[in-house]
Design a protein around this motif. Structure first.
Motif, PDB file in Angstrom:
ATOM      1  N   GLU A 189     -70.631  77.193  81.506  1.00 38.49           N
ATOM      2  CA  GLU A 189     -71.654  76.765  80.547  1.00 38.49           C
ATOM      3  C   GLU A 189     -71.536  77.524  79.229  1.00 38.49           C
ATOM      4  N   ASP A 190     -71.263  78.839  79.314  1.00 34.46           N
ATOM      5  CA  ASP A 190     -71.074  79.632  78.093  1.00 34.46           C
ATOM      6  C   ASP A 190     -69.878  79.127  77.301  1.00 34.46           C
ATOM      7  N   LEU A 191     -68.780  78.867  78.000  1.00 33.54           N
ATOM      8  CA  LEU A 191     -67.580  78.375  77.348  1.00 33.54           C
ATOM      9  C   LEU A 191     -67.844  77.027  76.690  1.00 33.54           C
ATOM     10  N   ALA A 192     -68.553  76.162  77.376  1.00 33.39           N
ATOM     11  CA  ALA A 192     -68.895  74.850  76.830  1.00 33.39           C
ATOM     12  C   ALA A 192     -69.737  74.999  75.572  1.00 33.39           C
ATOM     13  N   LEU A 193     -70.670  75.926  75.591  1.00 34.96           N
ATOM     14  CA  LEU A 193     -71.530  76.159  74.441  1.00 34.96           C
ATOM     15  C   LEU A 193     -70.727  76.665  73.248  1.00 34.96           C
ATOM     16  N   HIS A 194     -69.824  77.612  73.481  1.00 33.86           N
ATOM     17  CA  HIS A 194     -69.015  78.177  72.398  1.00 33.86           C
ATOM     18  C   HIS A 194     -68.078  77.156  71.765  1.00 33.86           C
ATOM     19  N   ALA A 195     -67.642  76.179  72.545  1.00 36.30           N
ATOM     20  CA  ALA A 195     -66.696  75.184  72.027  1.00 36.30           C
ATOM     21  C   ALA A 195     -67.350  73.846  71.739  1.00 36.30           C
ATOM     22  N   ASP A 196     -68.647  73.737  71.989  1.00 39.15           N
ATOM     23  CA  ASP A 196     -69.387  72.492  71.766  1.00 39.15           C
ATOM     24  C   ASP A 196     -68.757  71.334  72.545  1.00 39.15           C
ATOM     25  N   VAL A 197     -68.534  71.571  73.836  1.00 38.99           N
ATOM     26  CA  VAL A 197     -67.896  70.608  74.728  1.00 38.99           C
ATOM     27  C   VAL A 197     -68.731  70.527  76.006  1.00 38.99           C
ATOM     28  N   HIS A 198     -68.818  69.360  76.586  1.00 40.51           N
ATOM     29  CA  HIS A 198     -69.556  69.201  77.846  1.00 40.51           C
ATOM     30  C   HIS A 198     -68.785  69.896  78.973  1.00 40.51           C
ATOM     31  N   PRO A 199     -69.478  70.592  79.859  1.00 42.63           N
ATOM     32  CA  PRO A 199     -68.804  71.273  80.971  1.00 42.63           C
ATOM     33  C   PRO A 199     -67.929  70.352  81.826  1.00 42.63           C
ATOM     34  N   ALA A 200     -68.324  69.090  81.975  1.00 43.50           N
ATOM     35  CA  ALA A 200     -67.514  68.157  82.775  1.00 43.50           C
ATOM     36  C   ALA A 200     -66.155  67.930  82.126  1.00 43.50           C
ATOM     37  N   LEU A 201     -66.108  67.929  80.803  1.00 38.73           N
ATOM     38  CA  LEU A 201     -64.827  67.762  80.107  1.00 38.73           C
ATOM     39  C   LEU A 201     -63.949  68.987  80.320  1.00 38.73           C
ATOM     40  N   ILE A 202     -64.560  70.160  80.299  1.00 47.04           N
ATOM     41  CA  ILE A 202     -63.799  71.383  80.575  1.00 47.04           C
ATOM     42  C   ILE A 202     -63.232  71.330  81.988  1.00 47.04           C
ATOM     43  N   SER A 203     -64.005  70.813  82.926  1.00 42.17           N
ATOM     44  CA  SER A 203     -63.507  70.678  84.302  1.00 42.17           C
ATOM     45  C   SER A 203     -62.265  69.793  84.356  1.00 42.17           C
ATOM     46  N   GLN A 204     -62.240  68.742  83.556  1.00 41.15           N
ATOM     47  CA  GLN A 204     -61.045  67.889  83.484  1.00 41.15           C
ATOM     48  C   GLN A 204     -59.864  68.678  82.932  1.00 41.15           C
ATOM     49  N   PHE A 205     -60.114  69.486  81.910  1.00 40.38           N
ATOM     50  CA  PHE A 205     -59.047  70.298  81.328  1.00 40.38           C
ATOM     51  C   PHE A 205     -58.523  71.318  82.339  1.00 40.38           C
ATOM     52  N   ILE A 206     -59.417  71.853  83.162  1.00 43.77           N
ATOM     53  CA  ILE A 206     -59.012  72.794  84.209  1.00 43.77           C
ATOM     54  C   ILE A 206     -58.129  72.090  85.224  1.00 43.77           C
ATOM     55  N   GLU A 207     -58.548  70.900  85.662  1.00 45.72           N
ATOM     56  CA  GLU A 207     -57.766  70.132  86.636  1.00 45.72           C
ATOM     57  C   GLU A 207     -56.381  69.800  86.102  1.00 45.72           C
ATOM     58  N   PHE A 208     -56.287  69.580  84.803  1.00 45.63           N
ATOM     59  CA  PHE A 208     -55.006  69.237  84.184  1.00 45.63           C
ATOM     60  C   PHE A 208     -54.180  70.475  83.862  1.00 45.63           C
ATOM     61  N   GLY A 209     -54.770  71.662  83.997  1.00 41.27           N
ATOM     62  CA  GLY A 209     -54.044  72.907  83.768  1.00 41.27           C
ATOM     63  C   GLY A 209     -54.046  73.385  82.323  1.00 41.27           C
TER      64      GLY A 209
END
Length: 102
Positions: free
Chosen positions: A19-39
């Motif tokens: 959530e902190d990372l999402a806030l700092h980058a102005d990105v939804h946490p679900a999108l970050i999860s996709q980026f994590i899955e993609f590496g």
């Protein structure tokens, strides 16, 4: 328009939650999860209930979002771009070290 990057300073033991990372980058946490899955983004560890990230992940995440939104690059393309940028940074550091020695 000039933009300025937010630079996070790491204190020993300071880690960002999803959530902190999402806030700092102005990105939804679900999108970050996709980026994590993609590496594209890698958590440094997982505690009992959440993923934790190095604060240096925030600028990388903003770069991913910029490549995706501004240039329309897909995730596979972003992976290639980030890999090349990482390699370029290493070459530049090695070049600077060689210049200082010579």
């Amino acid at each position: 328009m000039q933009s300025y990057a937010i630079v996070l300073r790491r204190r020993e033991g300071s880690e960002l939650t999803l959530e902190d990372l999402a806030l700092h980058a102005d990105v939804h946490p679900a999108l970050i999860s996709q980026f994590i899955e993609f590496g594209l983004i890698t958590p440094i560890r997982r505690n009992e209930i959440e993923l934790l990230f190095d604060p240096a992940a925030a600028p990388r995440l903003r770069k991913i979002v910029r490549l995706r939104r501004s240039l329309g690059i897909n995730l596979a393309g972003i992976s290639v771009v980030l890999d090349l940028l990482d390699k370029l940074s290493l070459v530049q550091l090695e070049n600077e070290a060689l210049r200082r020695r010579g």
